[in-house]
Motif scaffolding. Structure first.
Motif, PDB file in Angstrom:
ATOM      1  N   PHE A   1       0.859  -1.258  -0.013  1.00 49.97           N
ATOM      2  CA  PHE A   1      -0.030   0.117   0.136  1.00 49.97           C
ATOM      3  C   PHE A   1       0.924   1.321  -0.140  1.00 49.97           C
ATOM      4  N   LYS A   2       1.811   1.371   0.808  1.00 50.05           N
ATOM      5  CA  LYS A   2       2.457   2.638   1.073  1.00 50.05           C
ATOM      6  C   LYS A   2       3.433   2.694  -0.054  1.00 50.05           C
ATOM      7  N   ALA A   3       3.941   1.877  -0.429  1.00 50.24           N
ATOM      8  CA  ALA A   3       5.126   2.024  -1.829  1.00 50.24           C
ATOM      9  C   ALA A   3       4.410   2.351  -2.854  1.00 50.24           C
ATOM     10  N   ASN A   4       3.247   1.936  -3.229  1.00 48.34           N
ATOM     11  CA  ASN A   4       2.047   2.340  -4.472  1.00 48.34           C
ATOM     12  C   ASN A   4       1.961   3.855  -3.934  1.00 48.34           C
ATOM     13  N   LEU A   5       1.594   4.412  -2.777  1.00 47.96           N
ATOM     14  CA  LEU A   5       1.156   5.742  -2.512  1.00 47.96           C
ATOM     15  C   LEU A   5       2.342   6.708  -2.839  1.00 47.96           C
ATOM     16  N   LEU A   6       3.542   6.269  -2.423  1.00 45.68           N
ATOM     17  CA  LEU A   6       4.663   7.153  -2.527  1.00 45.68           C
ATOM     18  C   LEU A   6       5.283   7.154  -4.082  1.00 45.68           C
ATOM     19  N   LEU A   7       4.991   5.933  -4.748  1.00 47.87           N
ATOM     20  CA  LEU A   7       5.409   5.824  -6.168  1.00 47.87           C
ATOM     21  C   LEU A   7       4.080   6.868  -6.870  1.00 47.87           C
ATOM     22  N   HIS A   8       3.172   6.753  -6.778  1.00 44.39           N
ATOM     23  CA  HIS A   8       2.047   7.636  -7.093  1.00 44.39           C
ATOM     24  C   HIS A   8       2.401   9.236  -6.836  1.00 44.39           C
TER      25      HIS A   8
ATOM     26  N   LYS B   1       5.053  14.744 -13.599  1.00 46.80           N
ATOM     27  CA  LYS B   1       4.211  14.936 -14.242  1.00 46.80           C
ATOM     28  C   LYS B   1       3.825  13.877 -15.396  1.00 46.80           C
ATOM     29  N   ASN B   2       4.148  12.677 -14.761  1.00 51.37           N
ATOM     30  CA  ASN B   2       3.767  11.557 -15.457  1.00 51.37           C
ATOM     31  C   ASN B   2       2.501  11.045 -15.137  1.00 51.37           C
ATOM     32  N   HIS B   3       1.442  11.555 -15.586  1.00 53.03           N
ATOM     33  CA  HIS B   3       0.218  11.206 -15.296  1.00 53.03           C
ATOM     34  C   HIS B   3      -0.287  10.030 -15.381  1.00 53.03           C
ATOM     35  N   GLU B   4       0.243   9.202 -16.608  1.00 51.35           N
ATOM     36  CA  GLU B   4      -0.264   7.768 -16.783  1.00 51.35           C
ATOM     37  C   GLU B   4       0.272   6.975 -15.673  1.00 51.35           C
ATOM     38  N   LEU B   5       1.545   7.104 -15.335  1.00 53.18           N
ATOM     39  CA  LEU B   5       2.218   6.193 -14.400  1.00 53.18           C
ATOM     40  C   LEU B   5       1.503   6.594 -13.033  1.00 53.18           C
ATOM     41  N   ALA B   6       1.166   7.955 -12.832  1.00 52.48           N
ATOM     42  CA  ALA B   6       0.886   8.102 -11.308  1.00 52.48           C
ATOM     43  C   ALA B   6      -0.571   7.668 -11.357  1.00 52.48           C
TER      44      ALA B   6
END
Length: 582
Positions: A291-298, A305-310
């Protein structure tokens, strides 16, 4: 001389003790030593040793994150412990299962196991394991967001660790408690506590625990913006966790180092370590770090400004969280239901303990009264017996001598009762001075001491003592048990039988000492058996006695935390089986 079996059992226990001590700095050795102990245990077909070996292996595999293997081994150990009646063994294995469950997101079932363990450990006054369980319960409270209950659980773990005189157990609770203070903005208190933990870990050479303490200090340094010190602590903690095979700790360090790099504006380094944290958590089912890793990577992708990856990372975060959030909410409710039940049970237990303490106090007061009265009467009775002896020397009239004889019998009977009461009450006041028990010597000495009894010469004694028994206890209590068994067997022998006998044995079985006495005497019906341990109850009024012997025997067994079982058939004989825990 020790037998091969005794030496092997001793070696197994030595291997397991060494393995448990090494778990803090050399888990690989711990596993190797325990596998050797398990192999020896299976060769001996010793269920107790097999169960303990499996339980140890289960714990070590849980620590390194082999959760499925750990649970399977613990389940196998529990089956063995249930078969042999090892309550603590069951609790130890359940603690390991609880660790594997709550570390893989099954908090409710993990908590249920922990509460089962805690109930057993409190009953056994096992403060070492109480501290371990209370710390784990605190972790679950934290995840529920119940910070106040978490603090209470951690402080309780520290108190239990102090009672166990174990610095490691105390420092294990310092780490998460420091984290809570940090989240509350109490940086000074957080740093003070984590530094104390690090000092304890170094003093006790707990390498694995030191890694978690360094991780905790790294978080404090991050909050204080002392980034170089924080990075150094996280890297050192990672190194230790990697060497120790500690998967959860390593994932936690990856995540926190990623968060640190974001604060340091090192987005490339942050992204690299967080992707690593995500892959590692996926591989080892460490849900919370995912959970935490996905949130920080977002956050990093959005910043770039990589909106697709975010959007991808945010969607993963939401999907994963929503997939378990409803289930977890239900688990929280279920878990608090379990906690409420536990608190109700603890309240009931406190009431019962208060009643037991009051009863014990009354019993001690009664014992004290009996002791004083018996002791005070002993002098006058001895004087009366002496006067009887003198009177028999002076008086020659036969009628008078018959009266004096009757008087002497009653004085002797009263003296015997006083001796019994004194022996009974001494148990409550004697100091607990343990020594190694020589069962064979005690049995032979007790048999010899009853040569004066009328039936003695007609009874055959059969003795079977396992020479490998190792048992330490208060000699007087064990002697009292054996003495009363033999005296009863002689007194209630059927002398008209061709072969009246008393068979006495002592052996060790499943970590208990079993003392058995079988006779072919007058025996008892079921109703009588239920009354024989009552003070002053006598099986046969025609046979001389005070009715105190078996009551004293029962008290001695209770003092040694043992049990007694009686099987008897009227006109055929009786078997007493005493079980004393080692």
């Amino acid at each position: 001389m020790e037998t091969t079996s005794t030496l092997t059992t001793s070696k197994i226990h030595s291997l397991l003790n060494e393995a448990y001590l090494k778990r803090v700095n050399d888990l690989k050795s711990s596993i190797q030593l325990t596998e050797e102990a398990l192999s020896l245990s299976k060769e001996m077909d010793d269920k107790s040793c097999i169960g303990k070996s499996l339980s140890h292996l289960s714990l070590f595999h849980m620590i390194i994150g082999d959760f499925d293997l750990s649970i399977n081994m613990a389940d196998e150990a529990i089956e063995i412990f249930e078969e042999i009646g090892d309550e603590k063994g069951i609790a130890d294995a359940k603690y390991t299962i609880a660790g594997a469950l709550y570390k893989t997101d099954d908090y409710n079932l993990g908590l249920t196991y922990l509460i089962d363990c805690l109930t057993t450990y409190k009953k056994l006054e096992d403060y070492h394991n109480q501290a371990r369980v209370e710390k784990s319960i605190g972790t679950i409270y934290e995840f529920f967001g119940d910070v106040d209950s978490a603090i209470k659980a951690y402080k309780s773990a520290i108190e239990s660790g102090q009672k166990a005189n174990d610095l490691n157990l105390q420092s294990n609770a310092f780490n998460p408690l420091s984290g809570i203070y940090l989240n509350k903005g109490k940086n000074k208190e957080a740093m003070g506590l984590i530094e104390k933990s690090i000092a304890y870990k170094k003093e006790t050479e707990d390498t694995r625990g030191l890694a978690f303490a360094l991780y905790g200090r790294g978080k404090v340094y991050t909050q204080l913006k002392e980034y170089d010190k924080a990075e150094a602590d996280f890297l050192e903690a990672e190194r230790i966790h990697r060497d120790m095979g500690e998967k959860l700790g390593l994932a936690m360090c990856f995540h926190k180092r990623g968060a640190l790099y974001i604060q340091m504006n090192k987005d490339r380094e942050a992204e690299e370590i967080l992707v690593k944290a995500l892959e590692y958590s996926n591989k080892h089912r460490i849900i919370l770090i995912k959970f935490k890793a996905n949130l920080l990577l977002h956050e990093i992708a959005k910043k770039q400004k990589n909106h697709e990856l975010a959007l991808k990372y945010l969607q993963q975060y939401i999907d994963e969280k929503e997939s378990v959030i409803n289930d977890r909410t239900a688990k929280v409710i279920e878990s608090y239901d379990v906690i409420n039940k536990m608190q109700t049970l603890e309240a009931d237990a406190r009431v019962q303990k208060e009643k037991a303490d009051l009863n014990e106090k009354k019993k001690l007061e009664l014992d004290s009264f009996f002791y004083r009265i018996s002791h005070d009467l002993k002098g006058p009775i001895t004087s009366l017996m002496s006067l009887t002896y003198v009177a028999k020397l002076e008086v020659k009239d036969e009628t008078s001598l018959r009266f004096i004889d009757d008087y002497e019998k009653q004085a002797n009977r009263l003296n015997t009762i006083l001796d019994g009461l004194l022996n009974l009450t001494k148990m409550s006041f004697n100091e607990d001075r343990k020594q190694e028990i020589d069962f064979e010597k005690i049995i032979y000495d007790c048999i010899t001491s009853y040569k004066f009894l009328p039936n003695y010469d007609k009874v055959e004694f059969k003795i079977a003592v396992d020479p490998t028994i190792k048992y330490e206890a208060e000699w007087a209590l064990v002697n009292t048990i054996v003495q009363n068994l033999i005296e009863n067997g002689i007194k209630y022998a059927r002398v008209e039988e061709n072969n009246p006998f008393i068979s006495i044995s002592a052996k060790e079985e499943n970590n208990k000492i079993l003392i058995s006495a079988t006779d072919n005497g007058i025996g008892m019906d079921e109703e009588t058996v239920d009354k024989i341990f009552t003070m002053f109850f006598r099986v046969n009024r025609k046979i001389e006695g005070t009715g105190l012997g078996l009551h004293i025997l029962k008290r001695a067994i209770e003092r040694l935390n043992g049990d007694v079982n009686v099987e008897s058939k009227l006109g055929e004989g009786t078997t007493f089986t005493i079980s004393l825990p080692k």
